[in-house]
Design an enzyme around this catalytic site. Structure first.
Site, PDB file in Angstrom:
ATOM      1  N   LYS A 125     -14.158   1.950  -2.509  1.00  0.00           N
ATOM      2  CA  LYS A 125     -14.950   2.365  -1.341  1.00  0.00           C
ATOM      3  C   LYS A 125     -16.142   3.206  -1.794  1.00  0.00           C
ATOM      4  O   LYS A 125     -17.240   3.079  -1.284  1.00  0.00           O
ATOM      5  CB  LYS A 125     -14.085   3.200  -0.388  1.00  0.00           C
ATOM      6  CG  LYS A 125     -13.036   2.422   0.366  1.00  0.00           C
ATOM      7  CD  LYS A 125     -12.399   3.329   1.401  1.00  0.00           C
ATOM      8  CE  LYS A 125     -11.116   2.749   1.938  1.00  0.00           C
ATOM      9  NZ  LYS A 125     -10.354   3.707   2.725  1.00  0.00           N
TER      10      LYS A 125
ATOM     11  N   GLU B  51       0.823  -1.211   0.000  1.00  0.00           N
ATOM     12  CA  GLU B  51       0.000   0.000   0.000  1.00  0.00           C
ATOM     13  C   GLU B  51       0.860   1.265   0.000  1.00  0.00           C
ATOM     14  O   GLU B  51       0.442   2.314  -0.486  1.00  0.00           O
ATOM     15  CB  GLU B  51      -0.931  -0.021   1.227  1.00  0.00           C
ATOM     16  CG  GLU B  51      -2.138   0.860   1.062  1.00  0.00           C
ATOM     17  CD  GLU B  51      -3.209   0.625   2.137  1.00  0.00           C
ATOM     18  OE1 GLU B  51      -3.115  -0.353   2.905  1.00  0.00           O
ATOM     19  OE2 GLU B  51      -4.132   1.435   2.214  1.00  0.00           O
TER      20      GLU B  51
ATOM     21  N   HIS C 204       7.944 -26.861   1.127  1.00  0.00           N
ATOM     22  CA  HIS C 204       7.171 -27.955   0.517  1.00  0.00           C
ATOM     23  C   HIS C 204       5.986 -27.424  -0.271  1.00  0.00           C
ATOM     24  O   HIS C 204       5.046 -28.162  -0.550  1.00  0.00           O
ATOM     25  CB  HIS C 204       6.685 -28.902   1.619  1.00  0.00           C
ATOM     26  CG  HIS C 204       7.808 -29.490   2.399  1.00  0.00           C
ATOM     27  ND1 HIS C 204       8.405 -30.678   2.056  1.00  0.00           N
ATOM     28  CD2 HIS C 204       8.474 -29.017   3.480  1.00  0.00           C
ATOM     29  CE1 HIS C 204       9.387 -30.928   2.913  1.00  0.00           C
ATOM     30  NE2 HIS C 204       9.462 -29.934   3.790  1.00  0.00           N
TER      31      HIS C 204
HETATM   32  O1  PA5 Z   1      -2.689   2.117   6.026  1.00  0.00           O
HETATM   33  C1  PA5 Z   1      -3.778   2.641   5.868  1.00  0.00           C
HETATM   34  O2  PA5 Z   1      -3.932   3.865   5.844  1.00  0.00           O
HETATM   35  C2  PA5 Z   1      -5.020   1.794   5.700  1.00  0.00           C
HETATM   36  O3  PA5 Z   1      -4.721   0.451   5.644  1.00  0.00           O
HETATM   37  C3  PA5 Z   1      -5.968   2.027   6.849  1.00  0.00           C
HETATM   38  O4  PA5 Z   1      -5.342   1.696   8.044  1.00  0.00           O
HETATM   39  C4  PA5 Z   1      -7.254   1.199   6.704  1.00  0.00           C
HETATM   40  O5  PA5 Z   1      -7.875   1.464   5.470  1.00  0.00           O
HETATM   41  C5  PA5 Z   1      -8.219   1.525   7.828  1.00  0.00           C
HETATM   42  O6  PA5 Z   1      -8.481   2.890   7.864  1.00  0.00           O
HETATM   43  P1  PA5 Z   1      -9.027   3.564   9.159  1.00  0.00           P
HETATM   44  O7  PA5 Z   1      -7.994   3.490  10.215  1.00  0.00           O
HETATM   45  O8  PA5 Z   1      -9.339   4.961   8.758  1.00  0.00           O
HETATM   46  O9  PA5 Z   1     -10.263   2.808   9.546  1.00  0.00           O
END
Ligand code: PA5
Length: 429
Positions: free
Chosen positions: A405, A276, A297
């Site tokens: 989203k 990410e 394995h």
């Molecule tokens: O790293 C990130 O920003 C995301 O993975 C968020 O942690 C995830 O989408 C959850 O978001 P939030 O903390 O706003 O619920």
């Protein structure tokens, strides 16, 4: 016995033509200098909260004794708001912690109804401490699970004093303030996947009997190493540089392979951090989670003989929290311990990969406890920050995930079409 980051198996002397030389590393001075200085500039500008929070007084993350008496702990969150907590909990307590300890801990990080159903079949909500963690306070899965649980808790007579909200805004913060739940803030400059050493991870972990002082002190010690400008003395900068060099040579897959079950969740955390943070503007390196020795394995054939697109990171520990001597007269296993076996297996895999020209690095830890885990977490956070600067991407946003989203929300609001099946393009199974 020391802990170290070992990169000999990316060097020409071990890897042959596929490898790099000291001169290759030195010739990348521009890249390392820019990556280092830009990261530090961003820190100075207050953009990199993950580097600041490790110097906070950990006392602020401890809840009063009242919160320690709950039999069950349930953490609700998604991605960066939960993966780190789960990784540390399992990394310290082991994969059978719930079977072994009187306090049972559950993680709810999906909108899969079966997961919530199973957890509700185990826990008694009146005896459950619930952490709801979301930085934005608007994440749909987190809100949905919380809304369902909130109703259930009311039905069984919970008054809300078993709920702790960790958030910095949105609907969740609004509800928390309105309904008077215990609340913790997440600093604005701490990004989800870099947030485990902030209130996000440390508040719940302190209730799970994890030594958060030791965790943070490991991160602080690693921070000292990561502040060194000399790439040969900075494990995170060197790790980033190696991954950057090999990515540019077509190694588009980064496999992480610990040889200890307790680090399986570390794989999951790393996978998110690397994917990410760096997967942007057509750039990035695909993280792959593996676990030794079992994946020898399952996956190793591909790593050895498949496309030459991988760089592998091994993590191994010297001392395990329990060990066994194998006895069988006349067999080559006789007299060896299980820890020797798994570490020899790691060495065997490392050597086989190296002989096939697959670049690999290893992290060797004296033992796996809160302190070494804190070091490891912080090393990877810094590696990712440095790598982001090398690639020229912003490691601290995630613009592309917003699209899915938005569509989900529109569907829930009754806008747009649901699932469409075009008969010409389906085959019944
Ligand atoms: O790293 C990130 O920003 C995301 O993975 C968020 O942690 C995830 O989408 C959850 O978001 P939030 O903390 O706003 O619920």
């Amino acid at each position: 016995m020391k802990s170290y980051f070992n990169y000999i198996n990316v060097m020409k002397e071990r890897l042959g033509d596929e490898g790099i030389s000291l001169e290759d590393i030195e010739s990348m001075e521009d890249i390392t200098e820019i990556s280092y200085s830009r990261t530090m500039e961003r820190y100075e500008r207050g953009e990199l909260g993950f580097m600041e929070v490790i110097y906070n007084d950990v006392k602020q993350y401890r809840l009063s004794d009242r919160y320690r008496d709950f039999k069950y702990i349930l953490v609700i969150g998604m991605g960066g708001s939960i993966l780190g907590t789960q990784m540390v909990y399992e990394g310290v307590k082991g994969i059978y912690a719930n079977e072994l300890n009187s306090k049972k801990v559950f993680f709810l990080d999906n909108s899969d109804p079966e997961l919530l159903h199973s957890i509700l079949n185990i826990v008694d909500l009146r005896e459950t401490l619930v952490f709801v963690v979301s930085k934005s306070g608007n994440t749909v899965e987190t809100l949905a699970n919380f809304f369902i649980l909130r109703e259930r808790m009311k039905e069984v007579g919970c008054k809300g004093d078993n709920v702790v909200i960790i958030s910095s805004g949105g609907m969740l913060k609004e509800i928390g303030e309105r309904e008077g739940y215990k609340m913790f803030e997440i600093p604005e400059n701490v990004v989800g996947r870099f947030s485990v050493l902030s209130s996000v991870g440390l508040v719940p972990l302190s209730c799970m009997d994890v030594d958060i002082d030791k965790l943070v002190s490991g991160a602080r010690d690693m921070d000292k190493l990561c502040r060194r400008e000399d790439v040969f003395k900075n494990p995170a900068l060197m790790n980033a540089l190696i991954h950057y060099i090999f990515l540019n040579r077509g190694r588009s897959v980064s496999v992480i392979m610990p040889y200890i079950e307790r680090l399986y969740r570390f794989d999951m955390w790393y996978r998110q951090l690397w994917a990410e943070s760096l997967g942007k503007d057509g750039k990035g390196q695909t993280p792959v989670a593996a676990l030794g020795a079992k994946d020898q394995h399952s996956q190793l054939q591909l790593y050895l003989d498949g496309p030459k697109d991988k760089i592998v990171t091994f993590i191994k520990v010297r001392r395990f929290n329990g060990d066994f001597t194998i006895r069988y007269k006349g067999h080559y296993l006789d007299g060896h311990s299980l820890s020797q076996l798994i570490n020899f297996q790691q060495l065997g895999t490392e050597r086989a990969l190296t002989s096939r020209g697959v670049p690999n690095v290893s992290i060797v830890l004296k033992e796996l406890d809160e302190y070494s885990l804190g070091k490891l977490i912080y090393m990877y956070e810094m590696t990712t920050a440095f790598m982001g600067e090398m690639l020229g991407v912003n490691a601290f946003d995630q613009p592309a995930v917003e699209e899915g989203k938005r569509i989900t929300r529109e569907l829930l609001e009754g806008k747009g079409n649901g699932e469409e099946v075009v008969e010409d393009y389906i085959i019944e199974i």
